[in-house]
Write a protein that holds these residues in place. Structure first.
Motif, mmCIF file in Angstrom:
data_model
loop_
_atom_site.group_PDB
_atom_site.id
_atom_site.type_symbol
_atom_site.label_atom_id
_atom_site.label_comp_id
_atom_site.label_asym_id
_atom_site.label_seq_id
_atom_site.Cartn_x
_atom_site.Cartn_y
_atom_site.Cartn_z
ATOM 1 N N GLU A 167 0.830 -1.201 0.000
ATOM 2 C CA GLU A 167 0.000 0.000 0.000
ATOM 3 C C GLU A 167 0.869 1.258 0.000
ATOM 4 N N CYS A 171 -2.734 0.270 -3.896
ATOM 5 C CA CYS A 171 -2.261 -1.043 -3.441
ATOM 6 C C CYS A 171 -1.919 -1.865 -4.670
ATOM 7 N N TRP A 192 -10.466 -2.629 0.645
ATOM 8 C CA TRP A 192 -9.787 -1.858 1.669
ATOM 9 C C TRP A 192 -10.524 -2.032 3.001
ATOM 10 N N ARG A 221 -10.040 -0.102 -9.663
ATOM 11 C CA ARG A 221 -8.908 -1.001 -9.868
ATOM 12 C C ARG A 221 -8.480 -0.967 -11.313
ATOM 13 N N CYS A 267 -4.984 -3.146 2.644
ATOM 14 C CA CYS A 267 -5.428 -3.686 1.364
ATOM 15 C C CYS A 267 -5.636 -5.188 1.516
#
Length: 121
Positions: free
Chosen positions: A6, A22, A36, A71, A95
Motif C-alpha cells: 500500500e 495497493c 480496503w 482497480r 489492502c
C-alpha cells in the motif's frame, strides 16, 4: 504467493483528500475481489470498500458518497480515493485481495502491511 504493497497514506486536515494505492505482485494466476479495510485504535478491523474483478463495488455506509474504490486489472492495482475526510476516519488502512495462485486450487486471502491515515480536526 501474493504481496500487497500500500501507499498514499498520511496526515491530512478534515475535509481534505487522500488517494491510497495497493499494488499486487508475486506469483499468482488470478486476483478476484480486492478491497480496503481499516482498523482504528481499540476497534476491530472493518470493511471500507470492495471491488470485484468485474468492477462491482460495495461500500461501508459511513463512507458512501465520500470514498471511491477502483482497480486497474492490467496493473493488478486497487485504489481508494478518499474525499471529505473526517477525524473519525483516522486508522490504519489495509489492502486485501482474494487470489488464486494456481488454476483449479481454492483462492486465498492476502493482506498488505497497512498504511496510516490520520485526519486532524
Amino acid at each position: 504467493q501474493v504481496q500487497l504493497v500500500e501507499s498514499g497514506g498520511g496526515l491530512v486536515q478534515a475535509g481534505g483528500s487522500l488517494r491510497l494505492s495497493c499494488a499486487a505482485s508475486g506469483s499468482f494466476f488470478r486476483i478476484n475481489a480486492m478491497g480496503w479495510y481499516r482498523q482504528a485504535p481499540g476497534k476491530q478491523r472493518e470493511l471500507v470498500a470492495g471491488i470485484t474483478s468485474g468492477g462491482t463495488t460495495n461500500y461501508a455506509d459511513s463512507v458512501k458518497g465520500r470514498f471511491t474504490i477502483s482497480r486497474d486489472n492490467a496493473k493488478n492495482t486497487v485504489y481508494l480515493q478518499m474525499n471529505s475526510l473526517k477525524p473519525d476516519y483516522t486508522a490504519v488502512y489495509y489492502c486485501n485481495a482474494d487470489a488464486h495462485t494456481v488454476p483449479n486450487v481454492a483462492s486465498r486471502n492476502y493482506w498488505g502491511q497497512g498504511t496510516q491515515v490520520a485526519v486532524s480536526s
